[in-house]
Design an enzyme around this catalytic site. Structure first.
Site, PDB file in Angstrom:
ATOM      1  CG  HIS A  73      -2.101  -0.883   1.263  1.00 41.98           C
ATOM      2  ND1 HIS A  73      -2.905  -1.407   2.170  1.00 41.98           N
ATOM      3  CD2 HIS A  73      -2.416  -1.812  -0.010  1.00 41.98           C
ATOM      4  CE1 HIS A  73      -3.727  -2.291   1.650  1.00 41.98           C
ATOM      5  NE2 HIS A  73      -3.369  -2.548   0.586  1.00 41.98           N
ATOM      6  CB  CYS A  92       8.142  17.026  -9.650  1.00 43.01           C
ATOM      7  SG  CYS A  92       8.965  15.614 -10.099  1.00 43.01           S
ATOM      8  N   GLY A 110      -2.234  -9.100  12.529  1.00 45.60           N
ATOM      9  CA  GLY A 110      -2.678  -7.783  12.918  1.00 45.60           C
ATOM     10  C   GLY A 110      -3.516  -7.043  11.446  1.00 45.60           C
ATOM     11  CB  ALA A 149       1.069  -7.246  17.716  1.00 45.28           C
TER      12      ALA A 149
END
Length: 238
Positions: free
Chosen positions: A113, A140, A180, A224
């Site tokens: 992602h 840019c 998770g 976790a």
């Protein structure tokens, strides 16, 4: 579960970073509670209101820079090194856009992602490091255009990164482990089904059962920071 698997494929989601202070998608007290992701995390939102989108991701970026890896991140880094030392391998794919796996010591992470600490030019697709706030005034460095430097993340409606490599690595694995994850976001949520069809052992490590928990052979539910180190020690000590 596969006995002493040599090739382990791990998918991580927001739940592994929650204890580092990064809110999960479903967390009522997280950053998503203040903003509606469907109105901000889209290319259309960036085109319509880039200032608000940048402000949202700038806040997330500042939160990330202040965060630290937790014991779950560090345990997976130990597993990567431990498997390599015995001739095996760990493929780590994450849905998270943070860099906590890398800071914990991982040598290779596939960010399906994207990565929050990078920016991408909407015009020429050049990708650069971006730890500071982004604004519509930024230009840019490759093509010189102003206003199009967006977070290097996958928005709703966009195709995740590394899909071919992810499929190839998954099909070569002996064990698939999801840590998770909500089991609600595709295509990541479909990986456990693909693993099962290929005869690959599956395990879920989560705070609570995911939406697709019924597809896993084994499960370990809890924090976790406790469950992942416990599993890793069993893997390396077995």
């Amino acid at each position: 579960m596969a006995d002493h698997p040599k090739s382990v494929f791990v998918l991580t989601g927001a739940g592994i970073s929650a204890e580092s202070g990064l809110g999960t998608f479903r967390d009522a007290g997280g950053i998503w509670a203040t903003f509606d992701p469907m109105t901000l995390a889209t290319p259309e939102a960036f085109a319509r209101d880039p200032e608000t989108v940048q402000a949202f991701y700038n806040a997330r970026r500042q939160n990330l820079v202040a965060a630290e890896p937790n014991p779950a991140h560090r345990a997976l880094a130990r597993l990567e090194a431990g498997l390599a030392a015995r001739g095996g391998s760990l493929t780590l794919v994450t849905q998270n856009i943070d860099d906590l796996h890398e800071r914990a010591g991982h040598r290779e992470v596939l960010h399906m992602h994207g990565e929050l600490l990078k920016a991408r030019c909407a015009s020429c697709e050049a990708v650069v490091e971006a730890r500071a706030d982004l604004s519509t005034a930024d230009s840019c460095g490759t093509c010189g255009r102003t206003g199009g430097m967006r977070p290097h993340v996958v928005w709703f409606g966009e195709i995740p990164f590394h899909l071919d490599a992810i499929e190839e690595r998954l099909m070569a694995a002996d064990l698939f482990v999801a840590i998770g994850t909500s089991g609600a976001v595709y295509p990541a949520a479909g990986l456990v089904g693909a693993a099962r069809q290929a005869g690959i052992a599956t395990r879920e490590i989560n705070l609570e059962p995911s939406d697709n928990a019924y597809l896993f052979d084994e499960a370990d539910y809890g924090r976790a920071s406790e469950a992942v180190p416990r599993w890793v020690e069993a893997m390396l000590g077995g």
